[in-house]
Design a protein around this motif. Sequence first.
Motif, short mmCIF file in Angstrom:
data_model
loop_
_atom_site.label_atom_id
_atom_site.label_comp_id
_atom_site.label_asym_id
_atom_site.label_seq_id
_atom_site.Cartn_x
_atom_site.Cartn_y
_atom_site.Cartn_z
N MET B 1 -7.52 -39.61 10.66
CA MET B 1 -6.19 -39.90 11.20
C MET B 1 -5.22 -40.36 10.11
O MET B 1 -4.02 -40.26 10.29
CB MET B 1 -6.28 -41.00 12.26
N ILE B 2 -5.77 -40.92 9.00
CA ILE B 2 -4.86 -41.30 7.92
C ILE B 2 -4.63 -40.08 7.04
O ILE B 2 -5.57 -39.52 6.48
CB ILE B 2 -5.43 -42.47 7.09
N ARG B 25 -7.04 -43.38 -3.48
CA ARG B 25 -7.05 -43.22 -2.02
C ARG B 25 -5.88 -42.35 -1.54
O ARG B 25 -6.06 -41.44 -0.73
CB ARG B 25 -6.94 -44.58 -1.33
N HIS B 29 -5.84 -38.79 0.30
CA HIS B 29 -5.21 -38.62 1.62
C HIS B 29 -4.04 -37.63 1.57
O HIS B 29 -3.31 -37.49 2.55
CB HIS B 29 -4.71 -39.96 2.16
N GLY B 211 -14.73 -58.73 -2.86
CA GLY B 211 -14.23 -57.49 -2.28
C GLY B 211 -14.17 -56.40 -3.34
O GLY B 211 -14.20 -56.69 -4.54
N GLU B 215 -11.43 -51.42 -1.05
CA GLU B 215 -11.25 -52.04 0.28
C GLU B 215 -9.82 -52.54 0.47
O GLU B 215 -9.30 -52.56 1.58
CB GLU B 215 -12.28 -53.16 0.48
N ASP B 218 -7.75 -49.37 1.00
CA ASP B 218 -7.83 -48.88 2.38
C ASP B 218 -6.87 -49.65 3.29
O ASP B 218 -6.33 -49.08 4.23
CB ASP B 218 -9.27 -49.01 2.89
N ALA B 219 -6.71 -50.95 3.02
CA ALA B 219 -5.76 -51.74 3.82
C ALA B 219 -4.33 -51.29 3.56
O ALA B 219 -3.51 -51.19 4.48
CB ALA B 219 -5.92 -53.23 3.51
N PHE B 222 -3.87 -48.03 5.36
CA PHE B 222 -3.71 -48.25 6.80
C PHE B 222 -2.27 -48.67 7.11
O PHE B 222 -1.61 -48.11 8.00
CB PHE B 222 -4.68 -49.34 7.27
N ARG B 227 -1.19 -45.02 11.79
CA ARG B 227 -2.04 -45.92 12.57
C ARG B 227 -1.41 -47.30 12.71
O ARG B 227 -1.76 -48.06 13.59
CB ARG B 227 -3.41 -46.08 11.90
N LEU B 236 -1.56 -58.58 5.81
CA LEU B 236 -2.96 -58.29 6.15
C LEU B 236 -3.86 -58.85 5.06
O LEU B 236 -3.74 -58.48 3.89
CB LEU B 236 -3.13 -56.77 6.29
N HIS B 237 -4.74 -59.77 5.45
CA HIS B 237 -5.61 -60.45 4.50
C HIS B 237 -6.91 -59.68 4.31
O HIS B 237 -7.57 -59.33 5.29
CB HIS B 237 -5.93 -61.86 4.99
N VAL B 238 -7.27 -59.45 3.06
CA VAL B 238 -8.52 -58.75 2.74
C VAL B 238 -9.30 -59.69 1.83
O VAL B 238 -9.17 -59.65 0.60
CB VAL B 238 -8.26 -57.41 2.04
#
Lengths: 257, 246
Positions: B1-2, B25, B29, B211, B215, B218-219, B222, B227, B236-238
């Motif tokens: 979907m991304i 990434r 994509h 981390g 990762e 990816d955030a 997103f 999405r 957004l915390h990773v």
Amino acid sequence: MTTNSSHAGRVVLVTGAGQGIGAAIARAFVAQGAAVAVLDLDHERAALTADELEAAGGTAIGVAADVADRASLAAALDRVVHRLGTVDILINNAGISPKHDGAPAPIDAMDEAEWRRVVDVNLTGAFLAAKLVVPAMQAKGWGSIVNMSSVAGRTYFPSIGVHYAATKAALIGFTRHLAGDLGPHGITVNAIAPGRIRTPLIASVPAAVNEAAIQATPLRRLGEPIDVATAALWLTSADAGFVTGQVVDVAGGWLMT
Amino acid sequence: MIGFDGKVLLLTGAQGGIARATAERFLAHGARLLLTDLDGTALEELGRRLDPTGGRVLTMAQDVTVPADALRAVTAAVERFGRLDLLVTAAGLYPEALVRDMPDDEWRRVIAVNLDGVFFTTRAAIPALAPGGAIVNVASMAGHRGSRAHAHYAAAKGAVTSFTRSLALELAPAIRVNAVAPGLIDTPMVQPLMAAKGEQLLAQTPLGRLGRADEVADAVAFLCSDRASFITGETLHVNGGLHIAG
């Protein structure tokens, strides 16, 4: 990484999935290859949603249970495990927000039984579901839980009752502490705080309330159930493997944290 | 979907660990990329490695503290790819100094790169960003919980979070603006910190590990994707649970 079937092989339990946001979440997970248990208090709604997902070529079963009743929930979970296997992903979505002629009861008129029922469904239901599915997640060393909070749990939100707001705030504390406890077991726990989303719940308030909400929302629209579902998908995907204990607002900028 | 087919990303600070993973990434994509960093020559090599044909990746030098460089970067992206959809501000500087010993120029330099740089690049990009586009600023856990011996860095990152929200209000509904707040990510930047007290920090992290840069990437992906089409002004915390609050 391909995201065409980000959840292939996962078993997902979505509570309150007979309609609204829960149904959209169930639909989104099925579309990503998961096997989904559609749990709802209303047996017919659960079955209808599951049938729709099966008809679309997915794997889904409908199960009826009252999330506030441990025995009822445990029996439903037994059926899920028997049919689909142990639960990998739990979406604690079941929630109620009682209204009276389109408005919540003010505190002096709020019936104690109504208060208790909201706490039982919205908060205790999430606790019971997590309690029941976590042992299998721990055994596997992987799992993901998403609790449905609300912007009403983080700030004042017009047309919401104090019982609903209190439970949604409590779910945030529940999320944070459960994340700390379960992190060492490879289980992530997060929450989503939706703003005003176009659901049957929202249709129960006067149109002027929703129009005012749109004007106060930077993205100038109500959210759609799919907006919440895509956040749930992401939080439970491998892409979010290092995200835990967090609350993600899906509110079009109405609240920014 | 991304999927970012047809979309063009401007990524600053592209040599950094998180930024490199982000470039990979977004390329995977389907996006086309303009990568910028202080050292344009070193960046060319990264560009060739990512895209040997050169058809989808352009690199150029950008000092984010220089407003004219930001304009040159935006112009280059539009001239080469015909449009600009996505902006990710990843340029950052993370020196170590206690406040009582901190030289004026170090304070100014860290604020200039980590905060002024976001402002200059964003201001230059706004007129070019296509409706439906998105901005993601790389903030930091340090901006939320403080960071001993990195007060300048933490102050700048906290400011980036507030900048993100204000910008989200200004650019809605056409452009969404969000931030990611990475915790301890396995990149060269955190190696001194890990050497000093890594064991203690990992013990405080519920997921019990560092981390990975991908990762965080990816955030970022997103937040830039459809999405997240109803998410704006959000951080957004990773961080594997190392910071759970707010």
